[in-house]
Design an enzyme around this catalytic site. Structure first.
Site, PDB file in Angstrom:
ATOM      1  N   SER A 128       0.829  -1.208   0.000  1.00 26.16           N
ATOM      2  CA  SER A 128       0.000   0.000   0.000  1.00 26.16           C
ATOM      3  C   SER A 128       0.856   1.247   0.000  1.00 26.16           C
ATOM      4  CB  SER A 128      -0.918   0.031   1.219  1.00 26.16           C
ATOM      5  OG  SER A 128      -1.622   1.263   1.215  1.00 26.16           O
ATOM      6  N   LYS A 182      -4.440  -6.853   3.338  1.00 27.54           N
ATOM      7  CA  LYS A 182      -4.439  -5.695   2.425  1.00 27.54           C
ATOM      8  C   LYS A 182      -5.872  -5.355   2.009  1.00 27.54           C
ATOM      9  CE  LYS A 182      -2.991  -2.449  -0.372  1.00 27.54           C
ATOM     10  NZ  LYS A 182      -3.618  -2.355  -1.616  1.00 27.54           N
ATOM     11  N   HIS A 185      -7.358  -3.532   4.871  1.00 25.38           N
ATOM     12  CA  HIS A 185      -6.748  -2.188   4.860  1.00 25.38           C
ATOM     13  C   HIS A 185      -7.509  -1.288   3.882  1.00 25.38           C
ATOM     14  CE1 HIS A 185      -4.242   0.737   2.731  1.00 25.38           C
ATOM     15  NE2 HIS A 185      -3.576   0.913   3.854  1.00 25.38           N
ATOM     16  N   ASN A 186      -7.747  -1.786   2.689  1.00 30.79           N
ATOM     17  CA  ASN A 186      -8.449  -0.972   1.686  1.00 30.79           C
ATOM     18  C   ASN A 186      -9.890  -0.696   2.101  1.00 30.79           C
ATOM     19  OD1 ASN A 186      -6.058  -1.381   0.336  1.00 30.79           O
ATOM     20  ND2 ASN A 186      -7.008  -1.665  -1.651  1.00 30.79           N
ATOM     21  N   GLU A 189      -9.794   1.993   4.519  1.00 29.27           N
ATOM     22  CA  GLU A 189      -9.516   3.215   3.747  1.00 29.27           C
ATOM     23  C   GLU A 189     -10.829   3.793   3.179  1.00 29.27           C
ATOM     24  OE1 GLU A 189      -6.282   2.627   0.854  1.00 29.27           O
ATOM     25  OE2 GLU A 189      -7.620   3.501  -0.641  1.00 29.27           O
TER      26      GLU A 189
HETATM   27  P1  NBP Z   1      -1.900  -1.866 -13.806  1.00 29.44           P
HETATM   28  O1  NBP Z   1      -2.798  -2.474 -12.804  1.00 29.44           O
HETATM   29  O2  NBP Z   1      -2.407  -0.768 -14.650  1.00 29.44           O
HETATM   30  O3  NBP Z   1      -1.351  -3.034 -14.768  1.00 29.44           O
HETATM   31  C1  NBP Z   1      -0.526  -2.752 -15.853  1.00 29.44           C
HETATM   32  C2  NBP Z   1       0.586  -3.759 -15.942  1.00 29.44           C
HETATM   33  O4  NBP Z   1       0.050  -5.088 -16.080  1.00 29.44           O
HETATM   34  C3  NBP Z   1       1.449  -3.509 -17.156  1.00 29.44           C
HETATM   35  O5  NBP Z   1       2.782  -3.816 -16.823  1.00 29.44           O
HETATM   36  C4  NBP Z   1       0.879  -4.508 -18.151  1.00 29.44           C
HETATM   37  O6  NBP Z   1       1.762  -4.854 -19.181  1.00 29.44           O
HETATM   38  C5  NBP Z   1       0.653  -5.677 -17.252  1.00 29.44           C
HETATM   39  N1  NBP Z   1      -0.171  -6.729 -17.828  1.00 29.44           N
HETATM   40  C6  NBP Z   1      -1.479  -6.772 -18.099  1.00 29.44           C
HETATM   41 BR1  NBP Z   1      -2.613  -5.372 -17.855  1.00 29.44          BR
HETATM   42  N2  NBP Z   1      -1.890  -7.917 -18.618  1.00 29.44           N
HETATM   43  C7  NBP Z   1      -0.783  -8.672 -18.727  1.00 29.44           C
HETATM   44  C8  NBP Z   1      -0.543  -9.967 -19.213  1.00 29.44           C
HETATM   45  N3  NBP Z   1      -1.527 -10.723 -19.657  1.00 29.44           N
HETATM   46  N4  NBP Z   1       0.726 -10.420 -19.198  1.00 29.44           N
HETATM   47  C9  NBP Z   1       1.711  -9.651 -18.745  1.00 29.44           C
HETATM   48  N5  NBP Z   1       1.550  -8.405 -18.244  1.00 29.44           N
HETATM   49  C10 NBP Z   1       0.314  -7.922 -18.239  1.00 29.44           C
HETATM   50  O7  NBP Z   1      -0.537  -1.375 -13.118  1.00 29.44           O
HETATM   51  P2  NBP Z   1      -0.273  -0.623 -11.732  1.00 29.44           P
HETATM   52  O8  NBP Z   1      -1.248   0.485 -11.499  1.00 29.44           O
HETATM   53  O9  NBP Z   1       1.177  -0.335 -11.740  1.00 29.44           O
HETATM   54  O10 NBP Z   1      -0.587  -1.731 -10.631  1.00 29.44           O
HETATM   55  C11 NBP Z   1       0.101  -2.987 -10.584  1.00 29.44           C
HETATM   56  C12 NBP Z   1      -0.498  -3.830  -9.490  1.00 29.44           C
HETATM   57  O11 NBP Z   1      -0.314  -3.174  -8.234  1.00 29.44           O
HETATM   58  C13 NBP Z   1      -2.004  -4.041  -9.612  1.00 29.44           C
HETATM   59  O12 NBP Z   1      -2.333  -5.349  -9.229  1.00 29.44           O
HETATM   60  C14 NBP Z   1      -2.610  -3.056  -8.657  1.00 29.44           C
HETATM   61  O13 NBP Z   1      -3.873  -3.465  -8.179  1.00 29.44           O
HETATM   62  C15 NBP Z   1      -1.560  -3.038  -7.562  1.00 29.44           C
HETATM   63  N6  NBP Z   1      -1.561  -1.814  -6.763  1.00 29.44           N
HETATM   64  C16 NBP Z   1      -1.703  -0.606  -7.342  1.00 29.44           C
HETATM   65  C17 NBP Z   1      -1.693   0.555  -6.571  1.00 29.44           C
HETATM   66  C18 NBP Z   1      -1.828   1.909  -7.218  1.00 29.44           C
HETATM   67  O14 NBP Z   1      -1.879   2.893  -6.465  1.00 29.44           O
HETATM   68  N7  NBP Z   1      -1.875   2.022  -8.540  1.00 29.44           N
HETATM   69  C19 NBP Z   1      -1.498   0.443  -5.190  1.00 29.44           C
HETATM   70  C20 NBP Z   1      -1.339  -0.792  -4.630  1.00 29.44           C
HETATM   71  C21 NBP Z   1      -1.363  -1.919  -5.427  1.00 29.44           C
HETATM   72  P3  NBP Z   1       1.785  -4.023 -20.556  1.00 29.44           P
HETATM   73  O15 NBP Z   1       2.635  -2.834 -20.289  1.00 29.44           O
HETATM   74  O16 NBP Z   1       2.367  -4.960 -21.536  1.00 29.44           O
HETATM   75  O17 NBP Z   1       0.362  -3.647 -20.875  1.00 29.44           O
END
Ligand code: NBP
Length: 474
Positions: A128, A182, A185-186, A189
């Site tokens: 988080s 987690k 936690h959400n 939130e």
């Molecule tokens: P996203 O949730 O937007 O996911 C994008 C990523 O997933 C890119 O690297 C994309 O690759 C990859 N991807 C997908 Br979509 N499908 C795929 C597949 N079939 N094979 C391989 N790669 C694939 O990214 P994020 O916002 O950085 O979040 C990443 C994780 O962290 C998520 O699970 C999210 O829930 C979690 N999270 C996010 C936050 C936040 O604040 N954003 C906080 C805490 C946790 P590509 O570039 O080739 O499309």
């Protein structure tokens, strides 16, 4: 093979986490992303951090020293599944796959079991803090085996946020425990954000506070018991002026709140476990209500008699603060109850005090009062509810009159305050000598012969309500 750790998935979270890892002494970080351009961008912009880039999964795996450790940061669901499968095909017994995305803990339990059979450690890990946390220090909630924790511990401790000298990471419990915590936690939130937004609405609509006054109130609250990241950013958000209109940006934002699912999961699981997380539930429902444009429109048109808000008492601002704090205590108490129930159900050994400690830094719900929660569960790990802890009992007692004034004022002013009012109802339910549940038991027995128990005698009873009304002991 040169890297001691790798990151797959280089969108905002993954690339920031990779940079955080690479900036720590002793780490060489391998990176890979399905779409090569993201890897290229990271290497171009932050090549000085010594990343080992890879164009294919084979190359990525080959760049990791054994036992291999890879953190997966891709979209939860099918994307995560695909990447885990690709890694599992190439990994060997003893290697570790960390899923740092927001996976459903049930999926994590299933994945952990399947990979354990192959000798691979699978560590579902809650992370988080959003993008800023991933880069500068998140709160980290790993599940998985004790053995994988031994390997991961120094790495995760080095990148986690630090609160009062302690890294905001601990081994939560086995298999899906990290993702479960987690999720909660959400959920908390969600509840916290809802309560803050209700406080804002009351100050604005009932109290007539200007934007400048609102900013001041939240800044001031952030110096007391309510000090927290969410209160802090609320002051910042409220103070932000829209470049186009010169007015507060918040007033130009469509009032339909979205959600990505973890709040809903929290409520679904709580219902299944029989834990009344009403604060989180109200928050999830309030977001849903906000997005029902057609229903809001229809009722707005058909409702003619909106009451004028009555005058607010002298103590109004402080009353809202007290109501917010008391309601917040209820929401956290319910969230911690859910963690305890989850631990019992899924056989995890979760230290509630440690959960409060690792949430003190890095994460979205970081707050001063988590110290008090940590203390409460440290003093008494079997504490039946946070509301019974002497400190929190006092908070609620001190805020009692103000809380009631605010809930009454909200109703009289036709300002929805579902979080404040349901928190008060929950507290009053727990504090009531007797609840109308007795009548519900009688009704159930009337139409369904569901039986009941008595306060004055042992045993199970059924009354022939529609017959001769005689009571039978069963
Ligand atoms: P996203 O949730 O937007 O996911 C994008 C990523 O997933 C890119 O690297 C994309 O690759 C990859 N991807 C997908 Br979509 N499908 C795929 C597949 N079939 N094979 C391989 N790669 C694939 O990214 P994020 O916002 O950085 O979040 C990443 C994780 O962290 C998520 O699970 C999210 O829930 C979690 N999270 C996010 C936050 C936040 O604040 N954003 C906080 C805490 C946790 P590509 O570039 O080739 O499309």
């Amino acid at each position: 093979a040169t890297a001691n750790i790798g990151v797959v998935g280089l969108a905002v979270m993954g690339s920031n986490l990779a940079r955080n890892l690479a900036s720590r002494e002793g780490n060489t970080v391998a990176v890979h992303n399905r779409t090569q351009a993201r890897t290229d961008d990271l290497l171009r912009e932050h090549g000085d951090l010594g990343f080992v880039g890879s164009e294919s999964m084979d190359e990525f795996v080959a760049s990791l020293r054994t036992p291999r450790t890879a953190i997966v940061m891709v979209q939860a669901g099918p994307g995560t599944d695909a990447v885990i499968d690709q890694l599992a095909e190439r990994f060997e017994p003893g290697d570790i796959i960390v899923d740092g995305g927001n996976a459903n803990f049930q999926d994590t339990i299933a994945r952990e079991k399947a990979l354990r059979d192959k000798g691979i450690h699978f560590v579902g890990t809650g992370i988080s803090g959003g993008e800023e946390g991933a880069l500068n220090g998140p709160s980290i909630m790993p599940g998985g085996s004790d053995e994988s924790w031994e390997t991961l511990r120094p790495i995760l401790e080095s990148i986690a946020a630090v609160a009062e000298g302690e890294p905001c990471v601990t081994h939560v419990g086995h298999d899906g425990a990290g993702h479960f915590v987690k999720m909660v936690h959400n959920g908390i939130e969600y509840a916290d954000m809802q309560l803050i937004s209700e406080a804002y609405d009351l100050l604005r609509r009932a109290g007539g506070h200007s934007t400048e006054e609102l900013v001041q109130v939240f800044q001031q609250w952030n110096e007391g018991d309510l000090e927290s990241y969410l209160i802090e950013i609320t002051a910042e958000v409220l103070g932000h002026t829209d470049a186009d209109t010169g007015k507060p940006l918040v007033d130009a934002i469509l009032d339909h709140a979205g959600s990505k699912g973890t709040g809903v999961w929290t409520v679904q699981n709580a219902v299944g476990l029989g834990v009344p997380v009403s604060g989180i539930g109200e928050a999830v429902f309030a977001r849903a209500v906000s997005s029902k444009a057609d229903q809001r429109d229809a009722v707005r048109r058909s409702t003619t008699n909106r009451p004028e808000p009555p005058p607010v008492p002298e103590t109004f601002e402080d009353d809202v603060r007290a109501a917010l704090y008391a309601s917040k205590v209820v929401a956290y108490a319910q969230g911690f109850d859910l963690i305890r129930a989850g631990a019992a159900e899924f056989d995890w050994d979760i230290d509630l005090s440690a959960m409060a400690r690792i949430w003190r830094g890095g994460c979205i719900i970081r707050a001063r009062f988590l110290n008090r929660i940590a203390e409460a569960y440290e003093k008494n790990p079997d504490l039946v509810t946070l509301l019974a802890d002497p400190y929190f009992a006092q908070v609620v007692a001190d805020g009692d009159a103000a809380w009631r004034r605010i809930v009454g004022l909200a109703a009289a002013s036709a300002i929805p305050a579902p979080g404040f009012s349901s928190a008060l109802a929950y507290y009053d339910s727990l504090a009531s000598e007797r609840l109308p549940a007795a009548l519900i038991q009688a009704q159930r027995d009337f139409f369904g012969a569901h039986t009941y128990q008595r306060v004055d005698r042992e045993g199970t009873f059924h009354t022939l309500w529609s017959g001769d009304r005689s009571e039978q002991r069963l």
